[in-house]
Write an enzyme that holds these catalytic residues in place. Sequence first.
Site, PDB file in Angstrom:
ATOM      1  N   GLU A 112      -5.029  -9.334   0.096  1.00  0.00           N
ATOM      2  CA  GLU A 112      -5.419  -9.383   1.566  1.00  0.00           C
ATOM      3  C   GLU A 112      -6.834  -9.255   1.688  1.00  0.00           C
ATOM      4  OE1 GLU A 112      -3.353  -6.530   4.178  1.00  0.00           O
ATOM      5  OE2 GLU A 112      -1.578  -6.705   3.191  1.00  0.00           O
TER       6      GLU A 112
ATOM      7  N   GLU B 280       1.018  -1.277   0.115  1.00  0.00           N
ATOM      8  CA  GLU B 280      -0.067  -0.112   0.204  1.00  0.00           C
ATOM      9  C   GLU B 280       0.952   1.073   0.010  1.00  0.00           C
ATOM     10  OE1 GLU B 280      -2.737  -0.544   3.218  1.00  0.00           O
ATOM     11  OE2 GLU B 280      -3.715  -2.193   2.492  1.00  0.00           O
TER      12      GLU B 280
END
Length: 506
Positions: free
Chosen positions: A272, A125
């Site tokens: 995820e 991220e």
Amino acid sequence: MVFVVALVELLLKIEFLAWLERISLEQKSAFVGINIGTDVSNLPSAVDIVGILKAQQITHVRLFDADAHMLNALSNTGIEVMVSVTNEEVLGIGELPSTAAAWVNKNVAAYVPSTNITAIAVGSEVLTSIPHAAPILVPAMNNLYKALLASNLNYQVKISTPHSMDIIPRPFPPSTATFNATFNSTIFQILQFLKNTKSYYMLNAYPYYEYVQSNGIFPLEYALFKPLPSVKQIVDPNTLFHYNSMFDALVDAAYNSIAALNFSGIPIVVTETGWPSFGGSKEPDATAENAETYNSNLIRRVSNDSGPPSQPTIPINTYIYELFNEDKRPGPVSERNWGVLFTNGTAVYDVSLSETDSLGANSSTAFCIARPGADESSLRDGLNWACGPGQANCAPIQKGQPCYSPNTVQNHASYAYNDYYQKMRSSGGTCDFSGTAMLTTADPSYGSCRFIGSGNSSMGGLFPPAALGPVGPSSGSSTTVVLRFGRIVAVVALLVLLDLNLRNIL
């Protein structure tokens, strides 16, 4: 004519390669893998962790680094491994190709082929967690790719970077979702890289957070893959796609955001997702019951081998977050309770799919039935397809036959879905029917109406083995091949005529 023959050979080769690429996108087995975080007190040894993975029949893992002990322990297991460049390493790798080469040599080339490393996640991220590093992210990916190329590993190991849903500010409705314009330049470069290297988009999708932040706009059932009553159906007003789960909607929001930048053919892998099993006083939805429901339904959903409504033939490969509770992580209580196992290998909650409406770890029979609460018009479409192109035996649900009563679309669809599934599952048939079907171990037979059952005794552990790709309403590969072959024939005929005309002129 020599020129014509050579050109025909070239055209056939191009079409064949294009067909192979479509097959690789649409018909690969879907898998459910696991993330392995290490902020854990009394973390088991790498050998013990791999023992747990093998006991649970886990075939894909994602590491948040490239730990040497884990990579050695994973050797000769066949488990597919995604290693990670940490956020702290991104800057150096992006600035110097030599640093990238050293990283690949140390953390990938040194272990392949005994350790089955198939992907590198560059950072985590990055765009939202360390936005100042955004300009160096794509150079880092390029440098790593060149290092793989030099080691002749570029075909085996794919490179991508995981993204948070935060870079898509308005994910619903999915059809209008777009990336945050602030990141468009970097994201465009990332997508171009993924397209050029035939890699995939890595998405971290958490319905838990989306649900909590929605302040009651979306029902909890929607986040947990539970059936919704007809009055609560989630429908995209632009495409009229029905979304049976928030998970599918988030994946489609990413697909549409990619399309908004004029890219296609880039599959999405969910790197995820999960649900916390325990939380603080202000986290009432972080419960073991909800975590069990979410992950059990997630595994069942992914194992259907279908994609979201906008991309129904592209399976959603997914990694659950995470293997162990990371009790050393800072933040809210829930941050330390995403694991599915304790460090001794016992389950935090039951994720063996042992519920009666799912595939049990010890079950021997699986049936495909209509999902309770499914939209009736969608069920009717599924029933018509199963009895028509799907070639299910629908004689028993005709009037006067043993499975006609009760005369409902739900009942008839269940019989037709199951008949199709039992006949076609060995060659890739799935139990999905645009989200209106589900697998169950409870025998739906009644009276003299008997449903055909399929053996399923090989399943066990947390994660069922991956199935073949979908063979169903959405599969159009054979038609496409025929159409493309016809186009080639037309081109060949034209070239022959041109060649004859040239001969006459000369």
